[in-house]
Design a protein around this motif. Sequence first.
Motif, PDB file in Angstrom:
ATOM      1  N   ASN A  53      29.857  75.580  26.897  1.00 41.21           N
ATOM      2  CA  ASN A  53      29.970  76.287  28.169  1.00 41.21           C
ATOM      3  C   ASN A  53      29.220  77.607  28.060  1.00 41.21           C
ATOM      4  O   ASN A  53      29.507  78.415  27.176  1.00 41.21           O
ATOM      5  N   LEU A  54      28.262  77.817  28.946  1.00 38.09           N
ATOM      6  CA  LEU A  54      27.488  79.047  28.992  1.00 38.09           C
ATOM      7  C   LEU A  54      27.763  79.717  30.333  1.00 38.09           C
ATOM      8  O   LEU A  54      27.501  79.132  31.385  1.00 38.09           O
ATOM      9  N   ILE A  55      28.315  80.913  30.293  1.00 41.52           N
ATOM     10  CA  ILE A  55      28.653  81.635  31.523  1.00 41.52           C
ATOM     11  C   ILE A  55      27.906  82.961  31.518  1.00 41.52           C
ATOM     12  O   ILE A  55      28.115  83.799  30.638  1.00 41.52           O
ATOM     13  N   GLN A  56      27.047  83.118  32.500  1.00 42.75           N
ATOM     14  CA  GLN A  56      26.288  84.357  32.644  1.00 42.75           C
ATOM     15  C   GLN A  56      27.242  85.502  32.978  1.00 42.75           C
ATOM     16  O   GLN A  56      28.263  85.312  33.635  1.00 42.75           O
ATOM     17  N   TRP A  57      26.879  86.702  32.564  1.00 40.88           N
ATOM     18  CA  TRP A  57      27.726  87.863  32.839  1.00 40.88           C
ATOM     19  C   TRP A  57      27.820  88.140  34.336  1.00 40.88           C
ATOM     20  O   TRP A  57      28.804  88.696  34.805  1.00 40.88           O
ATOM     21  N   SER A  58      26.819  87.712  35.093  1.00 39.11           N
ATOM     22  CA  SER A  58      26.862  87.908  36.541  1.00 39.11           C
ATOM     23  C   SER A  58      27.943  87.053  37.202  1.00 39.11           C
ATOM     24  O   SER A  58      28.367  87.329  38.319  1.00 39.11           O
ATOM     25  N   GLU A  59      28.403  86.005  36.512  1.00 36.74           N
ATOM     26  CA  GLU A  59      29.454  85.137  37.045  1.00 36.74           C
ATOM     27  C   GLU A  59      30.848  85.755  36.933  1.00 36.74           C
ATOM     28  O   GLU A  59      31.770  85.326  37.603  1.00 36.74           O
ATOM     29  N   PHE A  60      30.996  86.738  36.069  1.00 34.73           N
ATOM     30  CA  PHE A  60      32.303  87.372  35.895  1.00 34.73           C
ATOM     31  C   PHE A  60      32.490  88.454  36.946  1.00 34.73           C
ATOM     32  O   PHE A  60      31.568  89.223  37.242  1.00 34.73           O
ATOM     33  N   ILE A  61      33.693  88.510  37.515  1.00 34.22           N
ATOM     34  CA  ILE A  61      33.959  89.515  38.540  1.00 34.22           C
ATOM     35  C   ILE A  61      34.904  90.614  38.061  1.00 34.22           C
ATOM     36  O   ILE A  61      34.917  91.701  38.630  1.00 34.22           O
ATOM     37  N   HIS A  62      35.681  90.335  37.020  1.00 36.01           N
ATOM     38  CA  HIS A  62      36.680  91.322  36.612  1.00 36.01           C
ATOM     39  C   HIS A  62      37.095  91.064  35.163  1.00 36.01           C
ATOM     40  O   HIS A  62      37.023  89.939  34.682  1.00 36.01           O
ATOM     41  N   TYR A  63      37.536  92.131  34.524  1.00 35.42           N
ATOM     42  CA  TYR A  63      38.137  91.972  33.200  1.00 35.42           C
ATOM     43  C   TYR A  63      39.385  92.847  33.136  1.00 35.42           C
ATOM     44  O   TYR A  63      39.483  93.882  33.793  1.00 35.42           O
ATOM     45  N   ILE A  64      40.351  92.405  32.348  1.00 39.42           N
ATOM     46  CA  ILE A  64      41.624  93.117  32.184  1.00 39.42           C
ATOM     47  C   ILE A  64      41.959  93.116  30.704  1.00 39.42           C
ATOM     48  O   ILE A  64      41.814  92.103  30.025  1.00 39.42           O
ATOM     49  N   VAL A  65      42.406  94.258  30.220  1.00 43.90           N
ATOM     50  CA  VAL A  65      42.948  94.331  28.862  1.00 43.90           C
ATOM     51  C   VAL A  65      44.446  94.565  29.024  1.00 43.90           C
ATOM     52  O   VAL A  65      44.876  95.601  29.515  1.00 43.90           O
ATOM     53  N   LYS A  66      45.230  93.557  28.657  1.00 42.55           N
ATOM     54  CA  LYS A  66      46.676  93.619  28.852  1.00 42.55           C
ATOM     55  C   LYS A  66      47.370  93.053  27.624  1.00 42.55           C
ATOM     56  O   LYS A  66      47.055  91.940  27.187  1.00 42.55           O
ATOM     57  N   GLU A  67      48.300  93.820  27.077  1.00 39.38           N
ATOM     58  CA  GLU A  67      49.100  93.394  25.921  1.00 39.38           C
ATOM     59  C   GLU A  67      48.214  92.866  24.788  1.00 39.38           C
ATOM     60  O   GLU A  67      48.444  91.785  24.247  1.00 39.38           O
ATOM     61  N   ASN A  68      47.186  93.638  24.440  1.00 40.40           N
ATOM     62  CA  ASN A  68      46.251  93.294  23.368  1.00 40.40           C
ATOM     63  C   ASN A  68      45.537  91.966  23.595  1.00 40.40           C
ATOM     64  O   ASN A  68      45.256  91.221  22.660  1.00 40.40           O
ATOM     65  N   ASN A  69      45.268  91.660  24.856  1.00 42.90           N
ATOM     66  CA  ASN A  69      44.504  90.481  25.233  1.00 42.90           C
ATOM     67  C   ASN A  69      43.416  90.905  26.205  1.00 42.90           C
ATOM     68  O   ASN A  69      43.650  91.732  27.087  1.00 42.90           O
ATOM     69  N   LEU A  70      42.237  90.336  26.043  1.00 44.59           N
ATOM     70  CA  LEU A  70      41.132  90.555  26.967  1.00 44.59           C
ATOM     71  C   LEU A  70      41.054  89.341  27.877  1.00 44.59           C
ATOM     72  O   LEU A  70      40.937  88.207  27.409  1.00 44.59           O
ATOM     73  N   ILE A  71      41.138  89.591  29.176  1.00 46.36           N
ATOM     74  CA  ILE A  71      41.094  88.514  30.155  1.00 46.36           C
ATOM     75  C   ILE A  71      39.841  88.702  30.995  1.00 46.36           C
ATOM     76  O   ILE A  71      39.651  89.754  31.613  1.00 46.36           O
ATOM     77  N   LEU A  72      38.976  87.693  30.996  1.00 39.91           N
ATOM     78  CA  LEU A  72      37.758  87.693  31.800  1.00 39.91           C
ATOM     79  C   LEU A  72      37.938  86.695  32.938  1.00 39.91           C
ATOM     80  O   LEU A  72      38.354  85.559  32.712  1.00 39.91           O
ATOM     81  N   ILE A  73      37.607  87.124  34.155  1.00 41.27           N
ATOM     82  CA  ILE A  73      37.804  86.284  35.330  1.00 41.27           C
ATOM     83  C   ILE A  73      36.458  86.041  36.003  1.00 41.27           C
ATOM     84  O   ILE A  73      35.723  86.987  36.285  1.00 41.27           O
ATOM     85  N   THR A  74      36.151  84.773  36.268  1.00 40.02           N
ATOM     86  CA  THR A  74      34.882  84.407  36.897  1.00 40.02           C
ATOM     87  C   THR A  74      35.010  84.400  38.424  1.00 40.02           C
ATOM     88  O   THR A  74      36.109  84.562  38.965  1.00 40.02           O
ATOM     89  N   LYS A  75      33.891  84.178  39.086  1.00 36.92           N
ATOM     90  CA  LYS A  75      33.876  84.102  40.549  1.00 36.92           C
ATOM     91  C   LYS A  75      34.702  82.932  41.063  1.00 36.92           C
ATOM     92  O   LYS A  75      35.213  82.963  42.172  1.00 36.92           O
ATOM     93  N   ASP A  76      34.818  81.890  40.266  1.00 32.45           N
ATOM     94  CA  ASP A  76      35.617  80.717  40.638  1.00 32.45           C
ATOM     95  C   ASP A  76      37.078  80.886  40.231  1.00 32.45           C
ATOM     96  O   ASP A  76      37.836  79.915  40.254  1.00 32.45           O
ATOM     97  N   TYR A  77      37.459  82.075  39.824  1.00 31.12           N
ATOM     98  CA  TYR A  77      38.810  82.417  39.365  1.00 31.12           C
ATOM     99  C   TYR A  77      39.233  81.598  38.149  1.00 31.12           C
ATOM    100  O   TYR A  77      40.399  81.311  37.949  1.00 31.12           O
TER     101      TYR A  77
END
Length: 179
Positions: A122-146
């Motif tokens: 799976n290759l996901i361009q950085w332009s496809e990501f809309i948001h990131y969250i750092v919560k409870e020592n976890n990095l969460i990346l969210i794409t345009k397709d959620y």
Amino acid sequence: MKFELEFDKDVYNKQMDLLFDLNWKKKKDYYKNSQYLGLILIIIGIVLIYKRPNIFGIGYCFVFFGLSNLVSFIYYYFKIRSFYKRMEDVKVKEINDFHYIKYMNLEFTEDALITTSGDHFNLIQWSEFIHYIVKENNLILITKDYESFILGEIEVGLENFEKITSFVKVKFETKKEND
């Protein structure tokens, strides 16, 4: 930066619970409290109707507003409950899938996030990501397709986690500047 991650069922379950809480916890707590408000309004309305039925129909208003709170609670209770059941089924399926594939490779490049596990690439361009969250020592990346990708400090270590979060932060800052 390239990392080889070993699948751990306990870490995966905690991360999925974190995602569930991020999505539904506020709504669940709000409607849990609205249930109590609805019941109180219905009781007050019934008492007003029983004691004094001719006071401008205020008792009926209390019953109506109480029922509207209760109906929304019931709707979201079943909606959240069915979503949680589906999520549990997906978790079991994913755990069974990763039982055969023990390792997953993550590569953070200048252009994309590359994930490989077994035969899956799976290759996901950085332009496809809309948001990131750092919560409870976890990095969460969210794409345009959620679609969400989650990476925990426990999986890569503190030093690497800090490198990754700073890298992702820079990627999102440059993305904002370009937009």
